[in-house]
Structure formats: structure tokens, C-alpha cells
Design an enzyme around this catalytic site. Structure first.
Site, mmCIF file in Angstrom:
data_model
loop_
_atom_site.group_PDB
_atom_site.id
_atom_site.type_symbol
_atom_site.label_atom_id
_atom_site.label_comp_id
_atom_site.label_asym_id
_atom_site.label_seq_id
_atom_site.Cartn_x
_atom_site.Cartn_y
_atom_site.Cartn_z
ATOM 1 N N ASP A 98 0.059 2.285 -34.540
ATOM 2 C CA ASP A 98 0.080 1.402 -35.787
ATOM 3 C C ASP A 98 -1.433 0.771 -36.136
ATOM 4 O O ASP A 98 -1.572 0.088 -37.027
ATOM 5 C CB ASP A 98 0.942 0.362 -35.923
ATOM 6 C CG ASP A 98 0.805 -0.702 -34.764
ATOM 7 O OD1 ASP A 98 -0.212 -0.497 -34.017
ATOM 8 O OD2 ASP A 98 1.552 -1.656 -34.934
ATOM 9 N N GLU A 120 5.238 7.026 -30.755
ATOM 10 C CA GLU A 120 5.788 5.466 -31.291
ATOM 11 C C GLU A 120 5.936 5.410 -32.899
ATOM 12 O O GLU A 120 5.453 4.610 -33.525
ATOM 13 C CB GLU A 120 4.844 4.707 -30.682
ATOM 14 C CG GLU A 120 5.682 3.312 -30.650
ATOM 15 C CD GLU A 120 4.583 2.352 -30.039
ATOM 16 O OE1 GLU A 120 3.847 1.702 -30.972
ATOM 17 O OE2 GLU A 120 4.625 1.959 -28.922
ATOM 18 N N GLU A 134 -0.789 -3.343 -39.928
ATOM 19 C CA GLU A 134 -0.055 -2.113 -39.023
ATOM 20 C C GLU A 134 1.312 -1.693 -39.641
ATOM 21 O O GLU A 134 1.549 -0.510 -39.268
ATOM 22 C CB GLU A 134 0.273 -2.993 -37.623
ATOM 23 C CG GLU A 134 -0.964 -3.177 -36.701
ATOM 24 C CD GLU A 134 -1.751 -4.485 -36.883
ATOM 25 O OE1 GLU A 134 -1.330 -5.240 -37.935
ATOM 26 O OE2 GLU A 134 -2.779 -4.629 -36.546
ATOM 27 N N HIS A 211 -3.604 -12.317 -30.835
ATOM 28 C CA HIS A 211 -4.908 -11.704 -31.364
ATOM 29 C C HIS A 211 -4.589 -11.163 -32.699
ATOM 30 O O HIS A 211 -5.496 -10.743 -33.296
ATOM 31 C CB HIS A 211 -5.270 -10.355 -30.560
ATOM 32 C CG HIS A 211 -4.199 -9.440 -30.819
ATOM 33 N ND1 HIS A 211 -4.181 -8.484 -31.807
ATOM 34 C CD2 HIS A 211 -3.274 -9.069 -29.937
ATOM 35 C CE1 HIS A 211 -3.467 -7.652 -31.505
ATOM 36 N NE2 HIS A 211 -2.490 -8.073 -30.527
ATOM 37 N N ARG A 213 -4.528 -10.347 -36.552
ATOM 38 C CA ARG A 213 -5.395 -10.609 -37.790
ATOM 39 C C ARG A 213 -4.742 -11.677 -38.696
ATOM 40 O O ARG A 213 -5.230 -12.736 -39.267
ATOM 41 C CB ARG A 213 -5.602 -9.421 -38.517
ATOM 42 C CG ARG A 213 -6.840 -8.606 -38.191
ATOM 43 C CD ARG A 213 -7.174 -7.552 -39.234
ATOM 44 N NE ARG A 213 -8.442 -7.027 -39.382
ATOM 45 C CZ ARG A 213 -9.021 -6.502 -38.505
ATOM 46 N NH1 ARG A 213 -8.388 -5.957 -37.280
ATOM 47 N NH2 ARG A 213 -10.307 -5.916 -38.252
ATOM 48 N N HIS A 244 -8.532 -12.061 -25.912
ATOM 49 C CA HIS A 244 -8.817 -10.943 -26.628
ATOM 50 C C HIS A 244 -10.462 -11.023 -26.862
ATOM 51 O O HIS A 244 -10.934 -12.065 -26.868
ATOM 52 C CB HIS A 244 -8.050 -10.673 -27.744
ATOM 53 C CG HIS A 244 -8.210 -9.655 -28.654
ATOM 54 N ND1 HIS A 244 -9.436 -9.247 -29.347
ATOM 55 C CD2 HIS A 244 -7.505 -8.258 -28.704
ATOM 56 C CE1 HIS A 244 -9.277 -7.941 -29.859
ATOM 57 N NE2 HIS A 244 -7.969 -7.587 -29.613
HETATM 58 C C1 UD1 Z 1 -6.756 -4.000 -33.092
HETATM 59 C C2 UD1 Z 1 -5.649 -3.290 -34.002
HETATM 60 C C3 UD1 Z 1 -4.377 -3.969 -33.922
HETATM 61 C C4 UD1 Z 1 -4.054 -4.034 -32.346
HETATM 62 C C5 UD1 Z 1 -5.145 -4.310 -31.440
HETATM 63 C C6 UD1 Z 1 -4.844 -4.436 -30.123
HETATM 64 C C7 UD1 Z 1 -6.328 -2.488 -36.144
HETATM 65 C C8 UD1 Z 1 -6.822 -2.930 -37.705
HETATM 66 N N1 UD1 Z 1 -6.007 -3.480 -35.349
HETATM 67 O O1 UD1 Z 1 -7.002 -5.321 -33.467
HETATM 68 O O2 UD1 Z 1 -3.459 -3.195 -34.656
HETATM 69 O O3 UD1 Z 1 -2.897 -4.758 -32.198
HETATM 70 O O4 UD1 Z 1 -6.294 -3.915 -31.830
HETATM 71 O O5 UD1 Z 1 -5.643 -5.114 -29.264
HETATM 72 O O6 UD1 Z 1 -6.476 -1.395 -36.120
HETATM 73 N N2 UD1 Z 1 -14.049 -6.431 -29.651
HETATM 74 C C9 UD1 Z 1 -14.893 -6.420 -28.747
HETATM 75 N N3 UD1 Z 1 -14.565 -5.317 -27.684
HETATM 76 C C10 UD1 Z 1 -13.392 -4.820 -27.378
HETATM 77 C C11 UD1 Z 1 -12.505 -4.963 -28.441
HETATM 78 C C12 UD1 Z 1 -12.835 -5.883 -29.526
HETATM 79 O O7 UD1 Z 1 -15.891 -6.785 -28.925
HETATM 80 O O8 UD1 Z 1 -13.027 -4.096 -26.649
HETATM 81 C C13 UD1 Z 1 -14.285 -7.341 -30.926
HETATM 82 C C14 UD1 Z 1 -15.202 -6.768 -31.789
HETATM 83 O O9 UD1 Z 1 -16.121 -7.928 -32.289
HETATM 84 C C15 UD1 Z 1 -14.215 -6.149 -33.029
HETATM 85 C C16 UD1 Z 1 -13.191 -7.306 -33.193
HETATM 86 O O10 UD1 Z 1 -13.089 -7.621 -31.559
HETATM 87 O O11 UD1 Z 1 -15.134 -6.089 -34.161
HETATM 88 C C17 UD1 Z 1 -11.988 -6.844 -33.736
HETATM 89 O O12 UD1 Z 1 -11.736 -5.724 -33.070
HETATM 90 P P1 UD1 Z 1 -10.536 -4.743 -34.246
HETATM 91 O O13 UD1 Z 1 -10.148 -3.170 -33.416
HETATM 92 O O14 UD1 Z 1 -11.076 -4.638 -35.484
HETATM 93 O O15 UD1 Z 1 -9.260 -5.660 -34.320
HETATM 94 P P2 UD1 Z 1 -8.064 -6.181 -33.133
HETATM 95 O O16 UD1 Z 1 -7.884 -7.500 -33.633
HETATM 96 O O17 UD1 Z 1 -8.523 -5.655 -31.879
HETATM 97 N N1 UDP Z 2 -2.846 -6.176 -21.940
HETATM 98 C C1 UDP Z 2 -3.718 -5.891 -20.788
HETATM 99 N N2 UDP Z 2 -4.686 -7.061 -20.567
HETATM 100 C C2 UDP Z 2 -4.639 -8.253 -21.283
HETATM 101 C C3 UDP Z 2 -3.885 -8.173 -22.246
HETATM 102 C C4 UDP Z 2 -2.940 -7.379 -22.482
HETATM 103 O O1 UDP Z 2 -3.956 -4.784 -20.113
HETATM 104 O O2 UDP Z 2 -5.653 -8.966 -20.799
HETATM 105 C C5 UDP Z 2 -2.087 -5.046 -22.211
HETATM 106 C C6 UDP Z 2 -0.556 -5.532 -22.248
HETATM 107 O O3 UDP Z 2 0.342 -5.319 -21.028
HETATM 108 C C7 UDP Z 2 -0.045 -4.239 -23.391
HETATM 109 C C8 UDP Z 2 -1.110 -4.180 -24.214
HETATM 110 O O4 UDP Z 2 -2.200 -4.527 -23.459
HETATM 111 O O5 UDP Z 2 0.466 -3.278 -22.839
HETATM 112 C C9 UDP Z 2 -0.880 -4.933 -25.527
HETATM 113 O O6 UDP Z 2 -2.255 -4.931 -26.118
HETATM 114 P P1 UDP Z 2 -2.601 -5.821 -27.377
HETATM 115 O O7 UDP Z 2 -1.617 -7.028 -27.184
HETATM 116 O O8 UDP Z 2 -3.882 -5.950 -27.466
HETATM 117 O O9 UDP Z 2 -2.064 -5.145 -28.637
HETATM 118 P P2 UDP Z 2 -0.560 -4.753 -29.349
HETATM 119 O O10 UDP Z 2 0.434 -4.212 -28.578
HETATM 120 O O11 UDP Z 2 -0.451 -6.110 -30.080
HETATM 121 O O12 UDP Z 2 -1.098 -3.749 -30.343
#
Ligand code: UD1
Ligand code: UDP
Length: 384
Positions: A98, A120, A134, A211, A213, A244
């Protein structure tokens, strides 16, 4: 045709964890050429998973930027992925879940008239803005998809209600169960220094992640205040909170929790460490989606810090409880898990509604069947 080209497209941590066992299975199959494309919507958190599961990527779009907007992700993935698709012309593109990578992966495939498989598929809250974005990412991907791999019978029902034809849906179980089976071990020894230092015997450790939004701002403030109150109310409580990498999450967590020495604010954990931490925790507080699927199988109560959940099966199994994002409700439910043994045990029963660890085999078999590389239709999960 005796071989098909299947391209996987994913970009964030949870997609990578759940696609890892599928990629392994696709690569083992002699009738499939598997091309791995990552958008790198996440960078470090994606690389952690790629390294753990030793996934070699064929294309890395490397799109992540600091505090990226939904438009940034959309535009960058759309432009760069189109070039890869045109070069590779796969028979089928597989997206997962998603995220915005998922939706734009599906849209790019559609623009190039290439079949789309959605892994999924069919999870719904039916609330357009929760989780945001999502819910719509998943819904719109479902509309575009040619094959919908639904984890549960309930997910299949959701798709049928939206007039997706039954022959496009196959019930598989969730691939996360395949992934977690590979990494959770009895007597696992942590590598992380913070986890090594925890007094596991004397303390009740709550694992926390946040984490989403829609929780940024008011939601986080309520959640983090609740953490401090839970610690005040329960002297044995200690929190581990792998943060995160989103700077907005980190800023809020540090603001409210840094001063509390019973809260360990640590860096994102490698999946193997995290899964075993789930297995060792007393209970879990989270707004994550994936954790709601993993915890029931481990028998760990989960308080979900959200107003909606698309993981209804886990709620019905009794392991997951939706508590929302109001401080007083979170504290009430957490206190109950500390003080009411019966209530705790009711939630801590290990029930796994999400799979039997064979989801990826079913997905691969169904792809082979659909492309006439296998004569017999495989059996679906729970006969769904
Ligand atoms: C994204 C997904 C969300 C998912 C989540 C899993 C969208 C809109 N959101 O949200 O559905 O649940 O991932 O974790 O698709 N960043 C880093 N390094 C990383 C990852 C993120 O620095 O490895 C920082 C960056 O500044 C980035 C910000 O986090 O711009 C947000 O990342 P983004 O993928 O936009 O949103 P998530 O909240 O991670
Ligand atoms: N996870 C991980 N390390 C962490 C936190 C989460 O490997 O420090 C794993 C967790 O077991 C799950 C996935 O990341 O499989 C969930 O990711 P996240 O919560 O970022 O995204 P969401 O599932 O909400 O989309």
C-alpha cells in the site's frame, strides 16, 4: 512460451521484508526470469533488508530525498520506472501492499500495458483518509491489477464487493509469515548493544514503533505522553523504541521521551533483531501495519495506535486491540495488560490468521498456472 519475465518493484522496508521470500522463490524457478527493481523510496531502511536477505537488485531508482512529499515520490518513481519497464518489457510486474511505490509501480505498468500482480491485495479500512495515503494506494492498485494475491478469505471478500472478478483473485496467506519463520529463533542472542544491556528478567519490556503520516503532530504528542504515564504507573515497565528514520518522527520522540531513562530510543533494527525482539517483548504498542500481522503468530498482545485497522483478522483473533491515539485510552489499555493477568493471557494466545509459511509458493504456482506453464491450479490458503 516456456519462460516468463517477472519484474518485482518495491521501495520501502515493509515491502522488502514481505517480497524477500517471494524473490528467492521466483529466482529458484527455471520457468521464470526475475528482474528486481527497487525505487528506494526508503534508503537505509531498505538496504538493511536487502543486505539481510542478500537480494541483488537489477535496477535501483534511488529516489529518496529528505522529508519527501507524496508528489516527490510519485513524480520521481513514475519518470524513472517508465524507462526501466520500456527497457525490460516484462510479462508481469509484481507490486506489494500500500505504499506510494506500490501505486505508482502499478500505474507505470498500466501505462506500458503490462500485467500487474498485486501481492497483499484486498485489505481495507474503507476510510479514505485512514491510513493516509495507504488506503487509497491499495484500493487504486486493486483496480489496476490483473492478479490480486489476497492474504485471507476476508481480503478476497473485500475485493469481490468492489466487483473485482473472482478469477483475478487468489488467496495465499501473507508472505510476512514466510519471512518471519526464517528469522525468529528460540534462544536468539541479540547483536545490538542496547538490547544486550536490557534486564530481561527484572523488567517488562514494551516494544514500541510509530511512524504513520496521520499521527505526525497531535497523535505523536498524545502517544508519547501516554508512554511517560505508563512508566509512572508501572514500575517494571521499560520501553524499547526503534525510531523510524523520518526526521519528523525522531524530533517528536526526542522532545517527549529523551529525558525518560526507561525509554530506549534506538536506531531502526535489522529485521532479524526486530523480529526476535517482538518475540521477547511483554507486549507491543505500534501504529505499524506489518507488526499487526507478525505479532499474533508470536502470541504478543498489540495495542494499535490508530483509529482504524485493515488487519481485522488480528483483532478477531484477540491479539490486536485498536486503542486509537488519545493518551487516556492508551494508558488505560496498557495498565490493564500490566495489572490484569487474565486480560493479558487472553490477548497473548498465539493464533496466526495470516498464513502457514507457504504464501510465496502459492503465488509462484499461481503465476505459472496463469501463464500456462503449469497445468493444475494450485490450492488456495484455507480453501479461499
Ligand atoms: C512509507 C510509506 C508507508 C509505510 C512506511 C513503512 C508512503 C506514502 N508511505 O512511509 O505506507 O508504512 O513507509 O516504513 O508510501 N527516511 C530516511 N531513510 C530511510 C527511510 C526514510 O531518511 O531509509 C526519511 C526521509 O527523510 C524520508 C522520510 O523518512 O523523506 C519519509 O519517508 P517516506 O517513505 O516518504 O514515508 P514513511 O513514513 O517512511
Ligand atoms: N521492522 C524492522 N526493524 C525495525 C522496525 C520494524 O525490521 O526497527 C519491521 C517489522 O518487523 C515489520 C516491518 O518492519 O515487518 C514494518 O515496517 P513499518 O512499521 O515501517 O511499516 P508498515 O508495516 O507500517 O507499513
Amino acid at each position: 512460451m516456456d519462460k516468463i519475465k517477472v519484474m518485482t518493484v518495491f521501495g520501502t522496508r515493509p515491502e522488502a521484508i514481505k517480497m524477500a521470500p517471494l524473490i528467492k522463490e521466483l529466482k529458484l524457478n527455471k520457468n521464470i526470469e526475475c528482474v528486481v527493481t527497487v525505487t528506494a523510496q526508503h534508503r537505509e531502511m531498505l538496504d538493511q533488508v536487502l543486505n539481510l536477505f542478500e537480494i541483488r537488485t537489477d535496477y535501483d531508482l534511488d529516489i529518496m530525498s529528505n522529508q519527501q512529499t507524496l508528489v516527490d515520490i510519485t513524480v520521481n518513481v513514475l519518470k524513472k520506472l517508465d524507462l526501466v519497464i520500456k527497457k525490460e518489457t516484462p510479462d508481469l510486474i509484481l507490486v506489494h501492499g500500500d505504499t506510494t511505490t506500490t501505486l505508482i509501480g502499478a500505474l507505470s505498468s498500466y501505462y506500458n500495458q503490462i500485467d500487474i500482480g498485486h501481492v497483499e491485495a484486498g485489505l481495507r479500512t474503507n476510510n479514505k483518509y485512514s491510513p493516509f495515503p495507504e488506503e487509497m494506494n491499495r484500493h487504486l492498485t486493486g483496480v489496476l491489477a490483473d492478479l490480486n494475491f489476497a492474504p485471507t478469505i476476508n481480503n478476497k471478500k473485500n475485493l469481490l464487493e468492489e466487483n473485482i472478478s473472482e478469477d483475478k483473485i487468489f488467496v495465499t496467506g501473507n508472505t510476512v509469515i514466510d519471512a518471519i519463520k526464517e528469522v525468529v529463533k528460540d534462544n536468539y542472542q541479540f547483536q545490538n548493544e542496547n538490547l544486550k544491556e536490557i534486564n530481561w528478567q527484572g523488567k517488562k519490556v514494551i516494544l514500541m514503533t510509530a511512524h504513520r503520516r496521520e499521527n505526525i503532530g497531535k497523535g505523536f504528542k498524545e502517544i508519547f505522553k501516554a508512554v511517560n504515564t505508563i512508566i509512572k504507573n508501572n514500575p517494571t515497565a521499560e520501553f524499547v523504541f526503534p525510531l523510524h528514520l523520518n526526521p519528523l518522527v525522531r524530533k517528536a520522540a526526542y522532545k517527549y521521551l529523551k529525558a525518560n531513562d526507561k525509554v530506549h530510543l534506538i536506531e531502526p533494527l535489522v529485521y532479524e533483531e526486530f523480529a526476535n525482539l517482538m518475540n521477547r517483548a511483554y507486549f507491543i504498542m505500534t501504529d505499524s501495519g506489518g507488526i499487526q500481522e507478525e505479532a499474533p503468530g508470536l502470541g504478543k498482545p498489540v495495542l494499535v495506535l490508530r483509529d482504524t485497522t485493515e488487519r481485522q483478522e488480528a483483532v478477531e483473533a484477540g491479539t490486536v486491540k485498536k486503542v486509537g491515539v488519545k493518551e487516556k485510552n492508551i494508558v488505560r489499555e496498557a495498565d490493564r495488560l500490566f495489572k490484569n493477568r487474565k486480560a493479558y493471557l487472553q490477548m497473548a494466545e498465539a493464533i496466526n490468521p495470516y498464513g502457514d509459511g507457504k504464501a510465496v509458493q502459492r503465488i509462484v504456482d499461481f503465476i505459472l498456472f496463469r501463464y500456462k506453464l503449469k497445468g493444475v491450479k494450485p490450492e488456495s490458503f484455507q480453501g479461499g
